[in-house]
Design a protein around this motif. Structure first.
Motif, PDB file in Angstrom:
ATOM      1  N   GLY A 169      10.235  22.009  31.848  1.00  0.00           N
ATOM      2  CA  GLY A 169      10.296  23.220  32.664  1.00  0.00           C
ATOM      3  C   GLY A 169       9.004  23.999  32.667  1.00  0.00           C
ATOM      4  O   GLY A 169       8.513  24.421  33.732  1.00  0.00           O
ATOM      5  N   LEU A 229       6.614  24.321  36.045  1.00  0.00           N
ATOM      6  CA  LEU A 229       6.341  25.637  36.618  1.00  0.00           C
ATOM      7  C   LEU A 229       4.852  25.960  36.601  1.00  0.00           C
ATOM      8  O   LEU A 229       4.315  26.498  37.571  1.00  0.00           O
ATOM      9  CB  LEU A 229       7.116  26.706  35.850  1.00  0.00           C
ATOM     10  N   SER A 230       4.179  25.624  35.499  1.00  0.00           N
ATOM     11  CA  SER A 230       2.759  25.943  35.395  1.00  0.00           C
ATOM     12  C   SER A 230       1.919  25.112  36.358  1.00  0.00           C
ATOM     13  O   SER A 230       0.869  25.577  36.828  1.00  0.00           O
ATOM     14  CB  SER A 230       2.268  25.732  33.964  1.00  0.00           C
ATOM     15  N   THR A 279       2.442  27.114  39.676  1.00  0.00           N
ATOM     16  CA  THR A 279       1.759  28.414  39.649  1.00  0.00           C
ATOM     17  C   THR A 279       0.253  28.242  39.505  1.00  0.00           C
ATOM     18  O   THR A 279      -0.523  28.997  40.098  1.00  0.00           O
ATOM     19  CB  THR A 279       2.300  29.263  38.492  1.00  0.00           C
ATOM     20  N   THR A 333       5.323  29.735  29.853  1.00  0.00           N
ATOM     21  CA  THR A 333       4.753  29.546  31.189  1.00  0.00           C
ATOM     22  C   THR A 333       3.446  30.303  31.357  1.00  0.00           C
ATOM     23  O   THR A 333       2.552  29.861  32.093  1.00  0.00           O
ATOM     24  CB  THR A 333       5.770  29.980  32.262  1.00  0.00           C
ATOM     25  N   THR A 391       0.231  28.362  32.529  1.00  0.00           N
ATOM     26  CA  THR A 391      -0.398  28.719  33.804  1.00  0.00           C
ATOM     27  C   THR A 391      -1.889  28.948  33.621  1.00  0.00           C
ATOM     28  O   THR A 391      -2.707  28.526  34.458  1.00  0.00           O
ATOM     29  CB  THR A 391       0.273  29.971  34.383  1.00  0.00           C
TER      30      THR A 391
END
Length: 282
Positions: A90, A94-95, A98, A157, A161
């Motif tokens: 996850g 997500l990173s 983003t 995250t 990111t």
């Protein structure tokens, strides 16, 4: 500007350096060696005060066998897997998205959004203990693996990111521009152009996050309790009885719990080093 290499120092300095290096390495390994020694000691040694001496009788693999047969260690290990693997997937997924948005697109407030991701890394996590615990209680996620996974994804995250955004900004912009000229959609650019180039960074980040989450103890104790949801780092404390602690069992369990991150690193060592050094030399 840079330190002089050891081989260019004086002979006395080089000999002192070579002599001190094994001593420093032994001091660094001393806690691990102590844990390994404790893990093969019998219970009688601790009741008799033989903490740092040689074992009176070696238990061999007996303590390790007890860890798996006389405790909930297998369940704790599975809990750690069910918490760590979804978190890594996850947070990295997500990173990647983003990082792509913040590293490729130029829009108003780009730096402010990026700052919000980074700012969370500077907040001492201890001060968040009470509000995060209350939040999980209100949402019905306290003492659940799902709650711990969602919490770790949210907190990791930001760092991920930062890692991915800086990596993507170092990629050749001409590749993205050429794809746009050919009429490729932004989603396909991300999936077929940028993502394949990010594989070394993804591997390096996955190893780091896997190690962070697997070795987490603080949040495992704050947000979970009992063998149904606790990971292995918190589960090792179950060897503490009311009147005495089974140090030999705790030591054996600690070594068992440390094996997966070590195995993960050696399995991904080539990709990990490539991801950290990519772009260092042009």
């Amino acid at each position: 500007m840079f330190p002089t290499p050891v081989e260019k120092k004086s002979k006395a300095f080089s000999m002192t350096y070579q002599g001190m290096l094994p001593v420093v390495m032994l001091m660094w390994l001393a806690p691990l060696l102590a844990v390994a020694l404790f893990s093969i000691k019998p219970d009688a040694d601790f009741s008799q005060g033989n903490y740092w001496g040689l074992p009176s009788s070696s238990e061999g693999l007996g303590n390790y066998w007890k860890v798996f047969t006389a405790s909930d260690m297998p369940r704790y290990l599975l809990n750690s897997v069910f918490i760590t693997v979804p978190t890594v997937i996850g947070a990295v997924a997500l990173s990647c998205m983003t990082g792509f948005a913040l590293g490729v697109y130029r829009f108003k407030g780009n730096m402010w959004v990026f700052f919000m991701f980074v700012a969370g890394n500077f907040v001492p996590f201890q001060i968040l203990m009470v509000p995060v615990r209350e939040l999980t209680l209100n949402m019905g996620l306290y003492d659940t693996k799902t709650g711990l996974v969602l919490f770790h994804i949210a907190f990791q995250t930001g760092f991920c990111t930062l890692f991915m955004r800086n990596f993507i900004r170092a990629l050749p912009k001409e590749l993205i521009e050429a794809a746009r000229v050919e009429g490729v959609s932004e989603l396909r650019i991300f999936w077929y152009v940028v993502l394949p180039l990010m594989k070394p960074a993804i591997a390096a980040l996955a190893v780091l996050i896997f190690t962070f989450i697997w070795n987490d103890y603080f949040w495992a104790v704050v947000l979970t309790q009992g063998p149904d949801s606790q990971p292995v780092t918190a589960g090792i404390t179950s060897f503490n009885a009311q009147f005495r602690a089974a140090y030999n069992m705790m030591s054996a369990g600690s070594l068992v719990a440390a094996l997966p991150p070590v195995m993960m690193f050696f399995a991904m060592q080539k990709h990990f080093i490539a991801g950290l050094t990519l772009g260092a030399v042009k």
